[in-house]
Scaffold this active site. Structure first.
Site, PDB file in Angstrom:
ATOM      1  N   SER A 140     -36.712 -30.810  19.548  1.00 29.19           N
ATOM      2  CA  SER A 140     -36.793 -32.257  19.732  1.00 29.19           C
ATOM      3  C   SER A 140     -36.472 -32.964  18.419  1.00 29.19           C
ATOM      4  O   SER A 140     -36.651 -32.393  17.335  1.00 29.19           O
ATOM      5  CB  SER A 140     -38.210 -32.640  20.177  1.00 29.19           C
ATOM      6  OG  SER A 140     -38.405 -34.039  20.132  1.00 29.19           O
ATOM      7  N   TYR A 153     -47.417 -32.433  20.782  1.00 27.35           N
ATOM      8  CA  TYR A 153     -46.020 -32.187  21.157  1.00 27.35           C
ATOM      9  C   TYR A 153     -45.131 -32.095  19.922  1.00 27.35           C
ATOM     10  O   TYR A 153     -44.359 -31.135  19.763  1.00 27.35           O
ATOM     11  CB  TYR A 153     -45.526 -33.299  22.079  1.00 27.35           C
ATOM     12  CG  TYR A 153     -44.070 -33.162  22.470  1.00 27.35           C
ATOM     13  CD1 TYR A 153     -43.702 -32.360  23.546  1.00 27.35           C
ATOM     14  CD2 TYR A 153     -43.073 -33.829  21.764  1.00 27.35           C
ATOM     15  CE1 TYR A 153     -42.368 -32.212  23.902  1.00 27.35           C
ATOM     16  CE2 TYR A 153     -41.741 -33.697  22.115  1.00 27.35           C
ATOM     17  CZ  TYR A 153     -41.394 -32.897  23.184  1.00 27.35           C
ATOM     18  OH  TYR A 153     -40.080 -32.753  23.533  1.00 27.35           O
TER      19      TYR A 153
END
Length: 246
Positions: A140, A153
């Site tokens: 990400s 996350y």
């Protein structure tokens, strides 16, 4: 991998979102594609729409689930040579008041980080026996710039980026290519349906990244995630070279 056709590709989290977008493109290019997900109804619906897809119902969030997936994959699809670690979840977490027990927080770590590490270990011997193979990890843009509302996350993705770099170094002189895909916010159901509508269209993202992967790149992002990736890589290279020159 010298080309992107004729492979047997296992994609976790393959029934929706980024996983499904890449699955469609890989299938079009003449690959056998096996979708992995927890929800049989979702996988069945995708297969009804595209019968060429194969699927395995599996939960990568538990150790036994990953072992079962590995055994099912090499038994049913012994030519599997690409592991696409795409499954992921993102939760809003306030550390001072998390609003859930540790088990819920742990599940985010298990799916985002433990799963790709464990699956890479489980499939290692099998992949090394294939003429050509790859492990693809989806990280990400938050690997490089943490998002404070999703601290778990962002931390798991930063750790997965680090693991992927180490993995690439360890497999350097083998037949296994290590690839990293670095998404920005993409319009998927990562948090929940409708929450990522501000993100880039999933097909626009997949077209851009897949095109570059086919050209031989082994670390590819898009948009702000690509900008962050490049800045981080340049800074790391500069620091590494400076240390080596002393």
């Amino acid at each position: 991998m010298n080309n992107w056709t004729g492979h047997t590709i296992l994609i976790t989290g393959g029934g929706t979102g980024i996983g499904l977008a890449f699955a469609k493109r890989l299938l079009q290019d003449g690959n056998k594609v096996i979708l992995v997900g927890r929800r049989k109804d979702v996988l069945e619906k995708v297969k009804q729409e595209t019968p060429a897809f194969e699927y395995i119902v599996g939960d990568v969030g538990s150790e036994q689930g990953r072992i079962d997936l590995y055994q099912a994959a090499i038994t049913r699809f012994p030519t599997v040579n690409v592991i696409f670690n795409n499954a992921g979840i993102q939760r809003l977490v306030q550390i001072q008041n998390p609003g859930s027990d540790w088990k819920t927080v742990q599940s985010e770590i298990d799916i985002n980080l433990s799963a790709p590490i464990h699956l890479s270990i489980l499939f290692s011997d099998h992949l090394l026996k294939q003429p050509s193979a790859a492990i693809i990890n989806v990280t990400s843009g938050l690997s490089f710039i943490p998002y404070v509302n999703c601290p778990v996350y962002a931390s798991t993705k930063a750790a997965l980026h680090s693991f992927t770099w180490s993995l690439r170094s360890q497999y350097k002189n083998t037949n296994v290519k290590i690839i990293e895909v670095v998404p920005p916010a993409v319009d998927t159901d990562l948090q929940a349906p409708g929450l990522h509508k501000f993100g880039v269209n999933v097909d626009v993202f997949a077209d851009s990244v897949y095109g570059r992967l086919k050209n031989g790149e082994d670390e590819v992002g898009y948009g702000m995630a690509e900008e962050s990736r490049v800045l981080f890589k340049d800074a790391f290279s500069h620091k590494f070279n400076a240390l080596n020159n002393h």
